[in-house]
Design an enzyme around this catalytic site. Structure first.
Site, PDB file in Angstrom:
ATOM      1  N   TYR A 161      44.689  68.945  30.870  1.00  0.00           N
ATOM      2  CA  TYR A 161      45.760  68.005  31.265  1.00  0.00           C
ATOM      3  C   TYR A 161      47.096  68.758  31.402  1.00  0.00           C
ATOM      4  O   TYR A 161      47.994  68.330  32.113  1.00  0.00           O
ATOM      5  CB  TYR A 161      45.850  66.848  30.262  1.00  0.00           C
ATOM      6  CG  TYR A 161      46.468  65.608  30.873  1.00  0.00           C
ATOM      7  CD1 TYR A 161      45.953  65.051  32.047  1.00  0.00           C
ATOM      8  CD2 TYR A 161      47.576  64.992  30.293  1.00  0.00           C
ATOM      9  CE1 TYR A 161      46.520  63.923  32.620  1.00  0.00           C
ATOM     10  CE2 TYR A 161      48.151  63.855  30.853  1.00  0.00           C
ATOM     11  CZ  TYR A 161      47.616  63.333  32.015  1.00  0.00           C
ATOM     12  OH  TYR A 161      48.184  62.203  32.577  1.00  0.00           O
ATOM     13  N   LYS A 168      53.782  62.986  30.391  1.00  0.00           N
ATOM     14  CA  LYS A 168      53.438  61.602  30.008  1.00  0.00           C
ATOM     15  C   LYS A 168      54.057  61.240  28.653  1.00  0.00           C
ATOM     16  O   LYS A 168      54.383  60.068  28.410  1.00  0.00           O
ATOM     17  CB  LYS A 168      51.921  61.418  29.967  1.00  0.00           C
ATOM     18  CG  LYS A 168      51.240  61.492  31.337  1.00  0.00           C
ATOM     19  CD  LYS A 168      51.694  60.412  32.304  1.00  0.00           C
ATOM     20  CE  LYS A 168      50.827  60.352  33.550  1.00  0.00           C
ATOM     21  NZ  LYS A 168      51.419  59.501  34.588  1.00  0.00           N
TER      22      LYS A 168
HETATM   23  N1  LIG Z   1      43.036  58.259  37.241  1.00  0.00           N
HETATM   24  C1  LIG Z   1      43.123  58.432  35.937  1.00  0.00           C
HETATM   25  O1  LIG Z   1      42.183  58.858  35.275  1.00  0.00           O
HETATM   26  C2  LIG Z   1      44.412  58.087  35.220  1.00  0.00           C
HETATM   27  C3  LIG Z   1      44.366  57.839  33.847  1.00  0.00           C
HETATM   28  C4  LIG Z   1      45.542  57.511  33.186  1.00  0.00           C
HETATM   29  C5  LIG Z   1      46.734  57.435  33.893  1.00  0.00           C
HETATM   30  N2  LIG Z   1      46.741  57.682  35.234  1.00  0.00           N
HETATM   31  C6  LIG Z   1      48.031  57.572  35.940  1.00  0.00           C
HETATM   32  O2  LIG Z   1      47.981  56.468  36.815  1.00  0.00           O
HETATM   33  C7  LIG Z   1      48.948  56.640  37.839  1.00  0.00           C
HETATM   34  C8  LIG Z   1      48.296  56.359  39.181  1.00  0.00           C
HETATM   35  O3  LIG Z   1      47.346  57.349  39.495  1.00  0.00           O
HETATM   36  P1  LIG Z   1      45.910  57.017  40.091  1.00  0.00           P
HETATM   37  O4  LIG Z   1      44.924  57.623  39.169  1.00  0.00           O
HETATM   38  O5  LIG Z   1      45.813  55.594  40.450  1.00  0.00           O
HETATM   39  O6  LIG Z   1      45.860  57.952  41.393  1.00  0.00           O
HETATM   40  P2  LIG Z   1      46.312  57.689  42.904  1.00  0.00           P
HETATM   41  O7  LIG Z   1      46.206  59.020  43.570  1.00  0.00           O
HETATM   42  O8  LIG Z   1      45.561  56.578  43.490  1.00  0.00           O
HETATM   43  O9  LIG Z   1      47.845  57.266  42.751  1.00  0.00           O
HETATM   44  C9  LIG Z   1      48.878  58.202  42.575  1.00  0.00           C
HETATM   45  C10 LIG Z   1      50.027  57.717  43.434  1.00  0.00           C
HETATM   46  O10 LIG Z   1      51.191  58.517  43.223  1.00  0.00           O
HETATM   47  C11 LIG Z   1      51.890  58.482  44.453  1.00  0.00           C
HETATM   48  N3  LIG Z   1      52.920  59.501  44.529  1.00  0.00           N
HETATM   49  C12 LIG Z   1      52.837  60.842  44.270  1.00  0.00           C
HETATM   50  N4  LIG Z   1      54.028  61.433  44.536  1.00  0.00           N
HETATM   51  C13 LIG Z   1      54.885  60.434  44.939  1.00  0.00           C
HETATM   52  C14 LIG Z   1      56.232  60.394  45.368  1.00  0.00           C
HETATM   53  N5  LIG Z   1      56.972  61.514  45.461  1.00  0.00           N
HETATM   54  N6  LIG Z   1      56.771  59.199  45.702  1.00  0.00           N
HETATM   55  C15 LIG Z   1      56.048  58.069  45.649  1.00  0.00           C
HETATM   56  N7  LIG Z   1      54.745  58.032  45.269  1.00  0.00           N
HETATM   57  C16 LIG Z   1      54.176  59.212  44.924  1.00  0.00           C
HETATM   58  C17 LIG Z   1      50.772  58.720  45.484  1.00  0.00           C
HETATM   59  O11 LIG Z   1      51.214  58.383  46.779  1.00  0.00           O
HETATM   60  C18 LIG Z   1      49.701  57.798  44.936  1.00  0.00           C
HETATM   61  O12 LIG Z   1      49.821  56.521  45.523  1.00  0.00           O
HETATM   62  C19 LIG Z   1      49.515  58.044  37.668  1.00  0.00           C
HETATM   63  O13 LIG Z   1      50.710  57.965  36.927  1.00  0.00           O
HETATM   64  C20 LIG Z   1      48.437  58.720  36.832  1.00  0.00           C
HETATM   65  O14 LIG Z   1      48.950  59.812  36.083  1.00  0.00           O
HETATM   66  C21 LIG Z   1      45.600  57.993  35.915  1.00  0.00           C
END
Ligand SMILES: NC(=O)c1ccc[n+]([C@@H]2O[C@H](COP(=O)([O-])OP(=O)(O)OC[C@H]3O[C@@H](n4cnc5c(N)ncnc54)[C@H](O)[C@@H]3O)[C@@H](O)[C@H]2O)c1
Length: 260
Positions: A161, A168
């Site tokens: 990570y 985070k």
């Molecule tokens: N997928 C997992 O396992 C997981 C687990 C816990 C937390 N998260 C968190 O959830 C959140 C969403 O991620 P996800 O897993 O749905 O993936 P995802 O790729 O579907 O979403 C990530 C989003 O971030 C946006 N993004 C990145 N840079 C950007 C910018 N400069 N301006 C505007 N938008 C921007 C992308 O366009 C995308 O829509 C993130 O914060 C991620 O760290 C994900």
């Protein structure tokens, strides 16, 4: 005391959901859950390349507001809030579900992370959340709920990570401080900590499949979570049933976080 809660529970609520890349995005789970419970959802897409993947979802959810938003482009965030103010006059729910770090800095260990990469990751993944909360708060005239997506790597060491762990951790701490500052205005702020989900962002992590396998093995409920689990958890927190909860991290991870 009996609470007056509309049916469906988010009827006529106005929500802005940022972070949909496609139908696997956690943000889409949030928007779909809010829509199912009666809310109107404003959605954004990163840029023209992303638009064709997000537009059909905006149509599916009958989003009246659909705008480009790259938080690194000056003025775009302000334009989204200007439009919300003009069309809706107020806002009830905000979801920040975005994260980013330069690939080299993400893949190396924390010791190797550059100052520039660290600052960029913090700006897109954390400070943009503070900027969003600052613009949202004056529109939350009847109170509101603000969400940010965190991960267990904020609180414990999760191999691979890397820099996203401290990023985070800063996001969760920002939620606590904003919950303190906004509480008197009846605006609640929640970091949500989902278990691993197969999304675009997750595919950028090294050995992500191992994280998924580990999560399902360790989860007391014996299953991975899906994006609707996360969406309905946020929907609950956005209702008056949760009106006295704010600031703490809610894990939606099948119980992995309680395990030694
Ligand atoms: N997928 C997992 O396992 C997981 C687990 C816990 C937390 N998260 C968190 O959830 C959140 C969403 O991620 P996800 O897993 O749905 O993936 P995802 O790729 O579907 O979403 C990530 C989003 O971030 C946006 N993004 C990145 N840079 C950007 C910018 N400069 N301006 C505007 N938008 C921007 C992308 O366009 C995308 O829509 C993130 O914060 C991620 O760290 C994900």
């Amino acid at each position: 005391m009996v609470l007056s809660v509309p049916r469906p529970a988010l009827k006529d609520q106005k929500a802005l959901v940022v972070g949909i890349a496609n139908e696997h995005s956690i943000a889409y789970g949030c928007a779909a859950a809010f829509h199912e419970l009666g809310a109107q959802v404003a959605l954004t897409y990163l840029n023209e390349k992303a638009r064709p993947h997000v537009e059909p979802l905006a149509k599916r959810l009958e989003s009246p507001i659909f705008l480009p938003l790259d938080v690194a482009v000056p003025g775009q965030l302000e334009a989204v809030f200007d439009r919300i103010e003009a069309d809706w006059g107020h806002l009830d729910i905000l979801v920040h579900s975005i994260a980013w770090a330069p690939k080299d800095d993400l893949h190396g260990g924390l010791l190797a992370c550059s100052a520039e990469g660290f600052a960029k990751a913090m700006d897109v993944s954390v400070h943009s959340f503070i900027r969003m909360a600052r613009l949202a708060a004056p529109l939350m005239t009847d109170g509101g709920t603000i969400f940010a997506m965190s991960y267990h790597g904020a609180q414990r060491v999760v191999p691979n990570y890397n820099v996203m762990g401290p990023v985070k951790a800063a996001l969760e701490a920002s939620c606590r401080y904003l919950a303190y500052e906004l509480g008197p205005r009846k605006i609640r702020v929640h970091p949500i900590s989902p278990g691993p989900l197969k999304t675009r962002a997750a595919s950028g992590l090294k050995d992500f499949d191992l994280m998924l396998n580990e999560a399902v093995k360790r989860a007391p409920v014996g299953e991975l979570v899906d994006i609707m689990d996360v969406g309905f958890a946020c929907a609950y927190l956005a209702t008056p049933y949760a009106r006295r909860m704010t600031g703490q991290t809610l894990f939606v991870d099948g119980g992995v976080n309680i395990m030694a």
